[in-house]
Design a protein around this motif. Structure first.
Motif, PDB file in Angstrom:
ATOM      1  N   LEU A  24       0.613  -1.198  -0.069  1.00  0.00           N
ATOM      2  CA  LEU A  24       0.276   0.020   0.094  1.00  0.00           C
ATOM      3  C   LEU A  24       0.941   1.110   0.116  1.00  0.00           C
ATOM      4  O   LEU A  24       0.531   2.320  -0.911  1.00  0.00           O
ATOM      5  N   GLU A  35      -3.143   7.120   1.326  1.00  0.00           N
ATOM      6  CA  GLU A  35      -3.314   5.679   1.571  1.00  0.00           C
ATOM      7  C   GLU A  35      -4.605   5.231   2.527  1.00  0.00           C
ATOM      8  O   GLU A  35      -5.580   4.607   2.363  1.00  0.00           O
ATOM      9  N   LEU A  39      -7.893   3.302   0.850  1.00  0.00           N
ATOM     10  CA  LEU A  39      -8.212   2.217   1.827  1.00  0.00           C
ATOM     11  C   LEU A  39      -9.701   2.486   1.872  1.00  0.00           C
ATOM     12  O   LEU A  39     -10.671   1.414   1.734  1.00  0.00           O
ATOM     13  N   ILE A  76      -3.893  -2.270  -3.149  1.00  0.00           N
ATOM     14  CA  ILE A  76      -3.723  -2.011  -2.034  1.00  0.00           C
ATOM     15  C   ILE A  76      -3.085  -2.910  -1.174  1.00  0.00           C
ATOM     16  O   ILE A  76      -3.117  -2.876   0.040  1.00  0.00           O
TER      17      ILE A  76
END
Length: 120
Positions: A24, A35, A39, A76
């Motif tokens: 990630l 990030e 997510l 991811i």
């Protein structure tokens, strides 16, 4: 709900986190804000796509949804979700009705992990 937890425990031993944070960070160039955005986007997309996948009767559309989800999972570092997407793709290529229970459990586990990461 207890059955779902049993599937998660049996099928996905807690040897590694559901999301590879190094992967990630590499894909987001270490940008923590990015990030978190990625997510949260994955969590929303995976839940929506799973619901569509389960409701969909057309195998070609199911294949497209699973393939798209696999790419998002890989981006991811959601390795288990990507693996279960590959397994679902193989099932969809065969004659038998596919089961998405393990994919659903993997997504649930990844989403819970995302909640833990982003709740600070």
């Amino acid at each position: 709900m207890a059955q779902s937890a049993a599937v998660r425990t049996a099928d996905f031993p807690r040897t590694s986190p559901p999301i590879d944070l190094v992967q990630l960070a590499t894909n987001t160039l270490g940008n923590r804000d990015l990030e978190i955005q990625v997510l949260q986007m994955f969590k929303s997309q995976a839940s929506n796509m799973l619901a569509r996948l389960i409701a969909e009767a057309d195998r070609n559309e199911q294949k497209r949804l699973v393939h798209t989800m696999k790419g998002s999972a890989r981006a991811i570092g959601a390795v288990t979700v990507a693996h279960e997407c590959e397994r679902a793709e193989q099932q969809l290529a065969g004659p038998d009705a596919p089961s998405f229970a393990k994919l659903q459990a993997a997504i649930s586990l990844a989403n819970a992990y995302i909640d833990d990461l982003t709740s600070s």
